[in-house]
Structure formats: C-alpha cells, structure tokens
Design an enzyme around this catalytic site. Sequence first.
Site, PDB file in Angstrom:
ATOM      1  N   HIS A 307       0.909  -1.205   0.129  1.00 22.61           N
ATOM      2  CA  HIS A 307       0.174  -0.131  -0.387  1.00 22.61           C
ATOM      3  C   HIS A 307       1.162   1.143   0.120  1.00 22.61           C
ATOM      4  O   HIS A 307       1.865   1.804   0.241  1.00 22.61           O
ATOM      5  CB  HIS A 307      -1.096   0.141   1.341  1.00 22.61           C
ATOM      6  CG  HIS A 307      -2.393   0.984   0.980  1.00 22.61           C
ATOM      7  ND1 HIS A 307      -1.797   1.993   1.477  1.00 22.61           N
ATOM      8  CD2 HIS A 307      -3.904   0.471   0.961  1.00 22.61           C
ATOM      9  CE1 HIS A 307      -3.124   3.117   1.149  1.00 22.61           C
ATOM     10  NE2 HIS A 307      -3.892   1.933   0.243  1.00 22.61           N
ATOM     11  N   ASP A 364      -7.816  -4.928   0.038  1.00 22.68           N
ATOM     12  CA  ASP A 364      -8.175  -5.969  -0.994  1.00 22.68           C
ATOM     13  C   ASP A 364      -8.008  -7.073  -1.346  1.00 22.68           C
ATOM     14  O   ASP A 364      -8.389  -8.089  -1.624  1.00 22.68           O
ATOM     15  CB  ASP A 364      -7.824  -5.605  -2.366  1.00 22.68           C
ATOM     16  CG  ASP A 364      -8.483  -4.181  -3.125  1.00 22.68           C
ATOM     17  OD1 ASP A 364      -9.828  -3.987  -2.894  1.00 22.68           O
ATOM     18  OD2 ASP A 364      -7.677  -3.445  -3.806  1.00 22.68           O
TER      19      ASP A 364
END
Length: 428
Positions: A307, A364
């Site tokens: 991320h 996700d």
Amino acid sequence: MAKTAELIIDGKTYKLPIIEGTEHEVAIDIGNLRDESGVVTLDLGYKNTGATKSAITFLDGDKGILRYRGYAIEELAANSNFLEVAYLLVFGELPTDEQYKKFTDDIKLHTMVHEDTRKILDGFPSSAHPMGVLASMFCAQTAFYPESLDPNRSSEATYLSIVRSLAKMPTFAAWAYKNAVGHPVNYPDNSLDYCSRFMKMLYALPAEQYQPDPVVADALDKLLILHADHEQNCSTSTVRIVGSSKASIYSSISAGINALWGPLHGGANQEVILMLEQIKKDGGDTDKWIAKAKDKNSGFRLMGFGHRVYKNFDPRAKIIKKAADDVLKKLGVNDPVLDIAMKLEEVALRDSYFIERKLYPNVDFYSGIIYRALGIPVDMFTVMFAMGRLPGWIAQWKELRENKEPIGRPRQIYTGQNLRPYVPIKKR
Ligand code: CMC
C-alpha cells in the site's frame, strides 16, 4: 511564533511556512516558492505531496490508524451502518435520529433511475465491464439533471445531487451487471435496507423469489463502511481535481469510478481472486508464486499486497480478514481459495523481500473472498468498492467546493526536444 523551514538554492535562502494538522502532521508550504525562486518541486506519483487540507479522514500509515471525522474505523465497522457513516462523512457529524430518518427517507425516494437510462444501458454490448457501464451511467445523470452542471446553484440542489447519487448507485451497479449477463433489469424495492435492495436487483432468478439474508446484508454493509473513504488516494484525488474545474458532481464521481477501475487501485480486489484461482489451478504451490512476485522480470505482483500509505498493517484488512472468517462460517461456505490466501499471507509475512519493503495484505486481499461467498460475481468486485467509496468521493467533492479550492493544475519538468525547425515531409 509561526514555524518556518529554510531552503537554500544557489546560496539564496527562502523561508517556507510550516503547516501543522490537528494530528500534528507537518507540511512545508511551497505555494509561493516558484514566484520567489522560479523553482518547482518534483514528486512523481505525489508520494510526498499534500494536495489539500482536509477535515474528513485521518490516516496514519505507520501506526495503521484510519478514522472518519475522528471516529475509529474499528468502532464504526462494529457499531454503525453504511448510510450513517455516509452522513457522517458528507456532513461532518453523526446524525441525530431525526436527521438520519430524513436522510434515509430522502434516499429511498430517489432509488428509481430515469427510464431513459435503460436505453443507454441497452446500447452497451454484454461484453462491457460493469465499471465502464457504471461510470457512463453516472456521467449520463448530467443529462437527466442538467441543473447539476452548475455546482454553485444552491445548497438544496447540492443536497439533492448527493441524495440522488447515493440512492441510485445500487440501481446502476446492479443494472451494470444485468447488462453483462444479458438479463432483464430488476427495479429497486424500497421496503428493503440499502444492501438487501442492491442484492435483490442483482439476483439471478426472478426478483420475487429473492429472500433477504441478514448475514449477507450485514457483511456487505460492513465492507461498504470499510471502503467509504481513504483520504487523497488515486480516485479521490481524481474526483477533487475534476471537481476543481467546477464540473458537476456526477461527472466528478464518474471520473473517480474510472480511476478506481485500474488493477493497482480498486481493480485489485478482482485481480486477487483471479490470482488465487490461478495459484489453485496451478497446484497451490505458494512458494513458487512468492518467488515469481519477487522476480522483477516476471511482471507479476502479489495482488492485494502493499500500500502506498500503510507500511505496518492496513487496519481495514484486519477487520476484513475476521469478517471473511465469520461470513464463511455463518453461510457454511468452504472456499479453498481462502486456504491459499492464508498460506500466501503467512509465507509473505515471513519473507525478507516483503518485510524489507513493508508489504502487507491490504483491504483488497480478503474482500473478494467475502464478495464471492455472498454470491457477488468477480466482475462486480470493483463496482462494490465504488459503491462503498461513493460517500467519500461526495464528501471530498463537497469539501473542495466549500473550501473554494483553486483549479488543480500541477507543474512539470520538461524533458523533451529543444526548439527545432520544421522539416517538410518529403525531406525527412
Ligand atoms: N508484489 C511484489 N512486489 C511489490 C508489490 C507486490 N504487490 N507491491 C510493491 N512491491 C515492491 C515494488 O516492486 C518495489 O520494489 P523495489 O523497491 O525493489 O523496486 C517496492 O515494493 C515498492 O513498490 P512501489 O510500487 O514503489 O510502491 P507504491 O507505493 O508505488 O505502490 C501499490 C503501492 C499498492 C500500487 C503496490 O504495492 C501494488 O502494486 N500492489 C498490488 C496491487 C494492489 O493490491 N493494489 C491495491 C491497493 S489497496 C486498495 C486501494 O486503496 O486502492
């Protein structure tokens, strides 16, 4: 005394104001630097550039903190619901009973979409990805509500656009899917809650046979809360930059949907499931796939890992991992890709490549497993992300307008040819 930073360029010192946020994040304000020195700053991918001052979401990537309007994501996911969170994000405070009732009643009043929208839908081949259809249907609302083209019209008009966007999103989302499978569309049933209404419209069999399932509705509602805002990410920055040109709320959101679509952003949830299935089909050897992800020449990345901001853990992934476990148990689903996902996570978290680069599972990684267990098709995963992110996009668009922010227009460092004379085609 106000703090300043000093920058020395060619022996000349420039004083730059220091801005401090309410959580003590510090920024150097370079807004006047170019006027004073002729120099711009360069930061590819805006990795270290603050694009705005915002009071909506606080995120500390090192500590794994995410808060909407000051409320911890963990607390909201455990106790609130999606429409209450939407109200909080858009209007800044949790609603009173009366405010909540009005807001949710207003949303119910606008769940139907103009029937002509179906003609637009009919124009899409069934091969169209639901994200492209969703973005188009959102943008098309500027035609049905042309008054929205003037975002300065009135606060009542803005409120109506906000309510319409939230109300129609599940209808557009379900219809985008119906187009993909070539089924007739279902219309919204306002006797149901937000998530069950969506599920009924998505339902494969005749809608009359649909039985709302509170386990499904709750799980979906939690996922939408976790996706509701994430400060200045790719799609939100897109919404703000499009909105900064005074484009309508519908076209700004449509741009956000398109930005979210890419596999490095919201499209990753679809890619995660495809990747897990591929690993399963290939025999389930997670070490082999970890090695592939580490090999820069393979072009393969471990989808659902890493991320831009979270460098410790993604707090949403923690909640989602537990929710995935609960949902699969409650629904009695035994999904073999969940085992592969857990094994992959376990191996990656012990591997120095991932440790050194601070690559952890993101939101996700497990969301697709829940969507699948709830019976949501893979092509719809990113649409689900868009449905969740909508209140955040709206809140950020509204804040930008209220703060009267200038049009977004970055600078660049030109690296092309210097001036050269034109050569006619026959002499080239
Ligand atoms: N698998 C393997 N290596 C990776 C991965 C990955 N998933 N992610 C980053 N790396 C490596 C990358 O190759 C680089 O290595 P090196 O320093 O040796 O060149 C290093 O880690 C830093 O990566 P980066 O691409 O410079 O980092 P970034 O901040 O620009 O990208 C990211 C962040 C999310 C785009 C990236 O981690 C990625 O591509 N992840 C997979 C896609 C994904 O899951 N996206 C969903 C993000 S969460 C939902 C959302 O908010 O959109």
